[in-house]
Design a protein around this motif. Structure first.
Motif, PDB file in Angstrom:
ATOM      1  N   PHE A 113       0.836  -1.201   0.000  1.00 11.23           N
ATOM      2  CA  PHE A 113       0.000   0.000   0.000  1.00 11.23           C
ATOM      3  C   PHE A 113       0.872   1.253   0.000  1.00 11.23           C
ATOM      4  N   ASP A 114       0.521   2.214  -0.839  1.00 14.00           N
ATOM      5  CA  ASP A 114       1.270   3.463  -0.929  1.00 14.00           C
ATOM      6  C   ASP A 114       0.564   4.539  -0.090  1.00 14.00           C
ATOM      7  N   PRO A 115       1.154   4.964   1.042  1.00 13.50           N
ATOM      8  CA  PRO A 115       0.497   5.976   1.893  1.00 13.50           C
ATOM      9  C   PRO A 115       0.395   7.344   1.228  1.00 13.50           C
ATOM     10  N   ARG A 116       1.096   7.523   0.098  1.00 10.54           N
ATOM     11  CA  ARG A 116       0.994   8.788  -0.633  1.00 10.54           C
ATOM     12  C   ARG A 116      -0.167   8.806  -1.615  1.00 10.54           C
ATOM     13  N   ASP A 117      -0.838   7.671  -1.773  1.00  8.32           N
ATOM     14  CA  ASP A 117      -1.951   7.561  -2.715  1.00  8.32           C
ATOM     15  C   ASP A 117      -3.248   7.999  -2.029  1.00  8.32           C
ATOM     16  N   TRP A 118      -3.836   9.086  -2.523  1.00  8.83           N
ATOM     17  CA  TRP A 118      -5.066   9.610  -1.940  1.00  8.83           C
ATOM     18  C   TRP A 118      -6.252   9.439  -2.885  1.00  8.83           C
ATOM     19  N   SER A 119      -6.184   8.436  -3.722  1.00 12.56           N
ATOM     20  CA  SER A 119      -7.314   8.139  -4.593  1.00 12.56           C
ATOM     21  C   SER A 119      -8.486   7.613  -3.771  1.00 12.56           C
ATOM     22  N   LYS A 120      -9.665   7.543  -4.381  1.00 10.65           N
ATOM     23  CA  LYS A 120     -10.851   7.074  -3.659  1.00 10.65           C
ATOM     24  C   LYS A 120     -10.664   5.643  -3.166  1.00 10.65           C
ATOM     25  N   LYS A 121     -10.070   4.816  -4.002  1.00  8.29           N
ATOM     26  CA  LYS A 121      -9.852   3.425  -3.603  1.00  8.29           C
ATOM     27  C   LYS A 121      -8.892   3.338  -2.425  1.00  8.29           C
ATOM     28  N   ALA A 122      -7.790   4.106  -2.469  1.00  8.87           N
ATOM     29  CA  ALA A 122      -6.815   4.078  -1.374  1.00  8.87           C
ATOM     30  C   ALA A 122      -7.422   4.612  -0.082  1.00  8.87           C
ATOM     31  N   CYS A 123      -8.218   5.664  -0.183  1.00 11.70           N
ATOM     32  CA  CYS A 123      -8.863   6.229   1.014  1.00 11.70           C
ATOM     33  C   CYS A 123      -9.842   5.226   1.619  1.00 11.70           C
ATOM     34  N   ALA A 124     -10.554   4.503   0.757  1.00 14.30           N
ATOM     35  CA  ALA A 124     -11.480   3.492   1.256  1.00 14.30           C
ATOM     36  C   ALA A 124     -10.732   2.360   1.956  1.00 14.30           C
TER      37      ALA A 124
END
Length: 415
Positions: free
Chosen positions: A340-351
Motif C-alpha cells: 500500500f502506498d500511503p501517498r496515494d489519496w485516490s478514492k480506492k486508497a482512502c477506502a
C-alpha cells in the motif's frame, strides 16, 4: 535462536514500500514529547504532593534519564540494521521469533489500552470546557443537564472526530505539524496552571495543608493521610507512564531525513518533558498543599484560565491519540497490505485506509462501553507492560546483542 541472517532476510522481504524519509529532528522531538506528555501533566501535582516536592523531581529525573539512556542504546542498535523498522522486528533479529512476538504483544497491548484512556481524558476536558459552572465556580459533570449527563453522547462525538483524524494522518510525517502544535499545547497547559495558582494561591480544597518536601515516612490505611498506601503506590506507578517513547521511537526514526539525529531528538524532548513535569508538579503543591486531586484540571475554576487549560489538555491528548492510532494502523496495513502506498489519496486508497483504521477505533470504543473500570487496565499496563517495554526489555535486548556480537563494541555500564 534463529539465525540472524535468515531473520534479517525475512524482515527485508516484509518491509513496507514507504515514502522517502522527510522528518527533521525537531519534528521527531515534537512527536516524542507530545506522545509522552499529552495528559501526564494532569497527574504531577498529585504525584509531587504524595512523594514530596523535593524528592519527586529527583526521582523523576533519575527515572526518565535511565529510560532515555536505554532507549538511545536501542535506537543505536537499530541504526546498525537498516532493514529493522520497529522494535518488535529488532527483538526478532536479536532473540528470535518468540522475542519478536512478545515485544509486539506488549507494544500493541499498550497502545490499544491507551486509546480509550485518551478518549476519556478528552471527554473529561471537554466537559470542563463547555458545561456550566456551579455556584462554587467549579464544573461538576455529575450535575450536567439532560442528555449531556450521558457519557455515550460525548463518546460518539469524539468517535466521528477520531475517524476523520486517523484517516487524514497515515504516517508520522503527516502528523508532524500537529505534534508541534501539541507540544505548544503542553507548554500552554503548564503556563495556565501556574497562572491559576498565582492568581488563587489558597485553593478552596487546599487551605491549611502542609507543603511537604519529603515523602511520608510510613504507610497507612487511613485514606485521609498523606501516607495512604494506595495513593503512594499510585503516585509511584504513574511515573511509569509519564515517559514512553519506547512504543514509537524506532518507527518514528525510520521517517527521519538523518536517522542518527534521533539521539538529539530523544534527549531534547526528554529535557523539555522533565522541565514541564517539574514546574507543573511543584507550583500547585507549594501554593495549595500536598492534597491534590489526581487530575489537577478538575481543581481549576471554570473561568477563562481554567477552561483554556482544559482546552490545551484536550488538544494535546488528541495529538497523542492520533500518534498512537498512526502506529496501530500502520502496523495493520504493513501486515495485510505491505504494498500500500500511503501517498496515494485516490478514492480506492482512502477506502482501504478507512478499513485499516476501523479495528483499533472499534476495539477502543468497545472497551469504553463494556469495561466497567478502565483504571484496572491502566494499573496492569503501568505495573507490567510499561516496565517490560521501557527498562527490562531494552536492557535484555542490549545484553543479548552484546552476547551475539551485534553491538559493534563491548558492553559497558555507561557510555
Amino acid at each position: 535462536m534463529a539465525n540472524c541472517r535468515e531473520v534479517s532476510a525475512e524482515l527485508q522481504n516484509d518491509m513496507l514500500e514507504s515514502p522517502g524519509p522527510n522528518l527533521s529532528w525537531l519534528g521527531c522531538a515534537a512527536i516524542f514529547a507530545t506522545f509522552s506528555a499529552s495528559s501526564s501533566t494532569a497527574f504531577f501535582p498529585f504525584i509531587f504532593g504524595r512523594l514530596g516536592f523535593v524528592v519527586a523531581p529527583v526521582l523523576l529525573g533519575l527515572y526518565i534519564a535511565l529510560c532515555c539512556y536505554l532507549q538511545q542504546k536501542v535506537l543505536d542498535l537499530a541504526l546498525r540494521f537498516p532493514e529493522v523498522r520497529n522494535t518488535p522486528a529488532l527483538a526478532g533479529l536479536i532473540a528470535g521469533h518468540a522475542a519478536r512476538n512478545t515485544c509486539r504483544f506488549l507494544q500493541i497491548g499498550n497502545q490499544l489500552i491507551f486509546l480509550p484512556c485518551a478518549w476519556l481524558i478528552q471527554v473529561k476536558a471537554l466537559k470542563q470546557m463547555v458545561l456550566p459552572a456551579s455556584t462554587d465556580h467549579y464544573v461538576h459533570p455529575d450535575q450536567a443537564p439532560g442528555i449531556l449527563s450521558c457519557n455515550i453522547v460525548w463518546l460518539f462525538m469524539f468517535t466521528l472526530l477520531a475517524l476523520l483524524a486517523t484517516n487524514l494522518q497515515r504516517r508520522f510525517t503527516h502528523a508532524v505539524w500537529l505534534c508541534k502544535a501539541g507540544f505548544l499545547f503542553n507548554m500552554l497547559q503548564g503556563i495556565l496552571i501556574i497562572t491559576r495558582v498565582l492568581l488563587n494561591p489558597r485553593d478552596y480544597a487546599g487551605q491549611g495543608l502542609l507543603k511537604e518536601a519529603l515523602p511520608a515516612l510510613s504507610l497507612t490505611t487511613d485514606t485521609h493521610e498523606r501516607g495512604y498506601w494506595a495513593d503512594v503506590f499510585t503516585a509511584l506507578s504513574s511515573f511509569g507512564y509519564c515517559y514512553v517513547p519506547c512504543f514509537i521511537a524506532t518507527e518514528v526514526m525510520q521517517e527521519l531525513r538523518v536517522k542518527s539525529e534521533v539521539r538529539k531528538a530523544l534527549w531534547s524532548s526528554t529535557v523539555c518533558i522533565f522541565i514541564l513535569y517539574s514546574v507543573v508538579g511543584i507550583f500547585p503543591v507549594v501554593a495549595w498543599g500536598w492534597d491534590r486531586q489526581f487530575d489537577i484540571f478538575t481543581e481549576l475554576q471554570a473561568d477563562l484560565i481554567g477552561r483554556s487549560a482544559n482546552t490545551m489538555l484536550l488538544m494535546a491528548s488528541a495529538m497523542s491519540f492520533v500518534i498512537t492510532a498512526i502506529s496501530l494502523n500502520q502496523r495493520l496495513q504493513e501486515k495485510v497490505d505491505p504494498g500500500f502506498d500511503p501517498r496515494d489519496w485516490s478514492k480506492k486508497a482512502c477506502a482501504m485506509w478507512f478499513l485499516y483504521s476501523l479495528p483499533s477505533l472499534t476495539i477502543g470504543f468497545l472497551m469504553l462501553c463494556f469495561i466497567p473500570n478502565l483504571a484496572s487496565l491502566v494499573g496492569l499496563m503501568t505495573a507490567f507492560v510499561v516496565p517490560c517495554s521501557q527498562t527490562i526489555g531494552p536492557a535484555l535486548l542490549l545484553l543479548l546483542a552484546a552476547h551475539n556480537g551485534m553491538l559493534g563494541h563491548r558492553l559497558r555500564c555507561l557510555g
